[in-house]
Design a protein around this motif. Structure first.
Motif, PDB file in Angstrom:
ATOM      1  N   GLN A  14      -8.540   1.431  -4.455  1.00  0.00           N
ATOM      2  CA  GLN A  14      -9.383   2.369  -5.189  1.00  0.00           C
ATOM      3  C   GLN A  14     -10.861   2.145  -4.906  1.00  0.00           C
ATOM      4  O   GLN A  14     -11.679   3.064  -5.045  1.00  0.00           O
ATOM      5  CB  GLN A  14      -9.116   2.259  -6.696  1.00  0.00           C
ATOM      6  CG  GLN A  14      -7.729   2.699  -7.115  1.00  0.00           C
ATOM      7  CD  GLN A  14      -7.475   4.163  -6.801  1.00  0.00           C
ATOM      8  OE1 GLN A  14      -6.860   4.499  -5.796  1.00  0.00           O
ATOM      9  NE2 GLN A  14      -7.966   5.040  -7.638  1.00  0.00           N
ATOM     10  N   GLN A  24       1.823   7.037  -6.626  1.00  0.00           N
ATOM     11  CA  GLN A  24       0.710   7.887  -7.044  1.00  0.00           C
ATOM     12  C   GLN A  24       1.045   9.369  -6.851  1.00  0.00           C
ATOM     13  O   GLN A  24       0.662  10.211  -7.682  1.00  0.00           O
ATOM     14  CB  GLN A  24      -0.548   7.526  -6.251  1.00  0.00           C
ATOM     15  CG  GLN A  24      -1.784   8.312  -6.662  1.00  0.00           C
ATOM     16  CD  GLN A  24      -2.957   8.048  -5.739  1.00  0.00           C
ATOM     17  OE1 GLN A  24      -2.771   7.816  -4.533  1.00  0.00           O
ATOM     18  NE2 GLN A  24      -4.160   8.051  -6.283  1.00  0.00           N
ATOM     19  N   LEU A  67       2.473   1.909  -3.396  1.00  0.00           N
ATOM     20  CA  LEU A  67       1.462   2.357  -4.364  1.00  0.00           C
ATOM     21  C   LEU A  67       1.106   3.820  -4.133  1.00  0.00           C
ATOM     22  O   LEU A  67       1.040   4.617  -5.081  1.00  0.00           O
ATOM     23  CB  LEU A  67       0.219   1.471  -4.262  1.00  0.00           C
ATOM     24  CG  LEU A  67       0.348   0.076  -4.873  1.00  0.00           C
ATOM     25  CD1 LEU A  67      -0.737  -0.853  -4.346  1.00  0.00           C
ATOM     26  CD2 LEU A  67       0.293   0.139  -6.404  1.00  0.00           C
ATOM     27  N   ARG A  68       0.880   4.205  -2.896  1.00  0.00           N
ATOM     28  CA  ARG A  68       0.557   5.600  -2.589  1.00  0.00           C
ATOM     29  C   ARG A  68       1.725   6.522  -2.925  1.00  0.00           C
ATOM     30  O   ARG A  68       1.520   7.653  -3.413  1.00  0.00           O
ATOM     31  CB  ARG A  68       0.203   5.739  -1.109  1.00  0.00           C
ATOM     32  CG  ARG A  68      -1.002   4.947  -0.641  1.00  0.00           C
ATOM     33  CD  ARG A  68      -2.283   5.397  -1.292  1.00  0.00           C
ATOM     34  NE  ARG A  68      -3.448   4.812  -0.626  1.00  0.00           N
ATOM     35  CZ  ARG A  68      -4.675   4.833  -1.117  1.00  0.00           C
ATOM     36  NH1 ARG A  68      -4.915   5.425  -2.293  1.00  0.00           N
ATOM     37  NH2 ARG A  68      -5.682   4.283  -0.456  1.00  0.00           N
ATOM     38  N   CYS A 120       4.167  -0.854  -9.571  1.00  0.00           N
ATOM     39  CA  CYS A 120       3.459   0.133  -8.752  1.00  0.00           C
ATOM     40  C   CYS A 120       3.328   1.460  -9.502  1.00  0.00           C
ATOM     41  O   CYS A 120       2.261   2.106  -9.481  1.00  0.00           O
ATOM     42  CB  CYS A 120       4.189   0.354  -7.434  1.00  0.00           C
ATOM     43  SG  CYS A 120       4.100  -1.021  -6.267  1.00  0.00           S
ATOM     44  N   ASP A 155       0.838  -1.205   0.000  1.00  0.00           N
ATOM     45  CA  ASP A 155       0.000   0.000   0.000  1.00  0.00           C
ATOM     46  C   ASP A 155       0.872   1.255   0.000  1.00  0.00           C
ATOM     47  O   ASP A 155       0.597   2.222  -0.717  1.00  0.00           O
ATOM     48  CB  ASP A 155      -0.896   0.035   1.238  1.00  0.00           C
ATOM     49  CG  ASP A 155      -1.853  -1.145   1.322  1.00  0.00           C
ATOM     50  OD1 ASP A 155      -1.686  -2.100   0.543  1.00  0.00           O
ATOM     51  OD2 ASP A 155      -2.753  -1.109   2.178  1.00  0.00           O
ATOM     52  N   THR A 167      -0.363   2.911 -11.089  1.00  0.00           N
ATOM     53  CA  THR A 167      -0.911   4.130 -10.493  1.00  0.00           C
ATOM     54  C   THR A 167      -0.834   5.342 -11.417  1.00  0.00           C
ATOM     55  O   THR A 167      -1.216   6.441 -11.020  1.00  0.00           O
ATOM     56  CB  THR A 167      -0.195   4.460  -9.174  1.00  0.00           C
ATOM     57  OG1 THR A 167       1.210   4.583  -9.422  1.00  0.00           O
ATOM     58  CG2 THR A 167      -0.452   3.385  -8.139  1.00  0.00           C
ATOM     59  N   THR A 197      -4.224  -5.244  -5.596  1.00  0.00           N
ATOM     60  CA  THR A 197      -4.158  -4.448  -4.371  1.00  0.00           C
ATOM     61  C   THR A 197      -4.555  -3.004  -4.648  1.00  0.00           C
ATOM     62  O   THR A 197      -5.297  -2.387  -3.869  1.00  0.00           O
ATOM     63  CB  THR A 197      -2.747  -4.508  -3.761  1.00  0.00           C
ATOM     64  OG1 THR A 197      -2.409  -5.874  -3.503  1.00  0.00           O
ATOM     65  CG2 THR A 197      -2.668  -3.714  -2.474  1.00  0.00           C
ATOM     66  N   TRP A 198      -4.105  -2.460  -5.772  1.00  0.00           N
ATOM     67  CA  TRP A 198      -4.475  -1.097  -6.144  1.00  0.00           C
ATOM     68  C   TRP A 198      -5.981  -0.996  -6.403  1.00  0.00           C
ATOM     69  O   TRP A 198      -6.631  -0.034  -5.966  1.00  0.00           O
ATOM     70  CB  TRP A 198      -3.690  -0.645  -7.367  1.00  0.00           C
ATOM     71  CG  TRP A 198      -3.980   0.757  -7.800  1.00  0.00           C
ATOM     72  CD1 TRP A 198      -4.486   1.167  -8.995  1.00  0.00           C
ATOM     73  CD2 TRP A 198      -3.744   1.959  -7.051  1.00  0.00           C
ATOM     74  NE1 TRP A 198      -4.607   2.533  -9.038  1.00  0.00           N
ATOM     75  CE2 TRP A 198      -4.152   3.046  -7.847  1.00  0.00           C
ATOM     76  CE3 TRP A 198      -3.246   2.207  -5.765  1.00  0.00           C
ATOM     77  CZ2 TRP A 198      -4.072   4.370  -7.415  1.00  0.00           C
ATOM     78  CZ3 TRP A 198      -3.165   3.530  -5.335  1.00  0.00           C
ATOM     79  CH2 TRP A 198      -3.571   4.582  -6.150  1.00  0.00           C
TER      80      TRP A 198
END
Length: 344
Positions: free
Chosen positions: A306, A183, A179-180, A237, A176, A241, A301-302
């Protein structure tokens, strides 16, 4: 098949419950009900594994073909629970950890590698924390393994020793976080060599393996062979994103460690020790473990995030991640190192 899951509301336990139901099993969960969420279709039994009356009430609800223990950390508690369930359970599957090995993460491992020495009746304070290992957590897992084996015997016991488990509902939040971070975009501190092989395993693949009929024995559970890399992880990732990030690979890991960057937590999944991503799971592969591509885990996971997914609040998640200011500062220092090398 009648399945009892000790836990069953978080990450791996919830995924095992869902997949057992999908396979046609009758699933019960035993949990306190204080955190997590109930999986649709389970028979929920409330209780505390440390309370003898609750455990006796649980045993009276048997029999079960399989108990899957996802919440075992203290050996003497596991020993008492296993003894209470032994008359009403055919097989006991314990979720342990590679941390149970003496030499993780410093050396490559197989199931024949020595585990930490911890008695089956040890309490929560047994063992010690070293750097890079061992840990009280690892001692506890080794003692829980012994408790189950002493009670159920080798033929009725399966012990899974996963490495890093990723996927939807991961409560630690390592994937997580990356990914963030991707982004948000900009320059991203990518740690170490991009070609470093890594072995995270998808939670759904661990769940499928746990439900292999008649499984018994000791099994490492990692992606073996280690076919994917840090570049595959961080690149996936970034791509999934929106390709907002510019990855700056700080390949001098000794230099990065000298800056005080905490391995495993400040930059999640980055670890330099030789054994961190060298855990052989060929025995599990032969017994039915199949692992999906890492990109699929990242994408799913993304999608979960979302769709409103969020990690369960957990103390380990608070340890994760590097601040934006510190990341910029380290990248500035790295730029200066590169300029010095060019000048030389």
């Amino acid at each position: 098949m009648r399945v009892l899951i000790l836990g069953g509301s978080w990450f791996l336990g919830a995924t095992i419950a869902e997949q057992a139901i999908r396979k046609g099993g009758a699933v019960s969960t035993f949990r306190r009900g204080r955190t997590g969420s109930e999986v649709a279709g389970v028979d929920s039994i409330r209780g505390d594994r440390t309370n003898a009356d609750d455990v006796a009430r649980l045993a009276a609800r048997g029999p079960w073909d399989l108990v899957v223990d996802t919440s075992s950390y203290v050996p003497n508690e596991t020993l008492a629970l296993a003894r209470a369930l032994e008359p009403v359970v055919d097989r006991y599957l314990l979720i342990s950890s590679v941390s149970a090995y003496e030499r993780w993460p410093t050396e490559p491992l197989t199931e024949d590698s020595p585990t930490l020495d911890c008695p089956a009746d040890a309490g929560a304070d047994y063992g010690y924390d070293g750097d890079p290992g061992p840990s009280q957590y690892g001692f506890g897992k080794a003692g829980c393994e012994r408790a189950v084996l002493e009670t159920f015997g080798t033929a009725r016991t399966a012990i899974l020793r996963p490495g890093v488990i990723l996927g939807p509902r991961e409560y630690v939040g390592r994937l997580d976080w990356w990914l963030r971070r991707m982004q948000r975009g900009g320059r991203v501190l990518a740690p170490g060599r991009p070609d470093r092989r890594i072995q995270p395993v998808d939670v759904r693949d661990v769940a499928d393996f746990a439900l292999v009929p008649g499984l018994s024995g000791m099994f490492n559970v990692t992606a073996t062979p280690a076919r994917e890399t840090m570049a595959d992880l961080l690149g996936s990732c970034n791509e999934i994103t929106g390709n907002n990030a510019d990855l700056e690979w700080v390949t001098d890991e000794h230099w990065l460690a000298e800056q005080g960057v905490r391995q495993w937590t400040e930059l999640p999944l980055w670890r330099t020790y030789a054994g961190a991503w060298a855990v052989d799971s060929s025995r599990a592969n032969a017994a039915g473990l199949v692992t999906r591509p890492l990109r699929d885990t990242v994408a799913d996971t993304w999608a979960w995030l979302q769709d409103g997914g969020a990690s369960v609040e957990h103390e380990r998640s608070a340890e994760l991640g590097i601040t934006a200011d510190r990341e910029r500062a380290i990248l500035g220092l790295w730029d200066a190192v590169q300029l010095d090398h060019c000048g030389a």
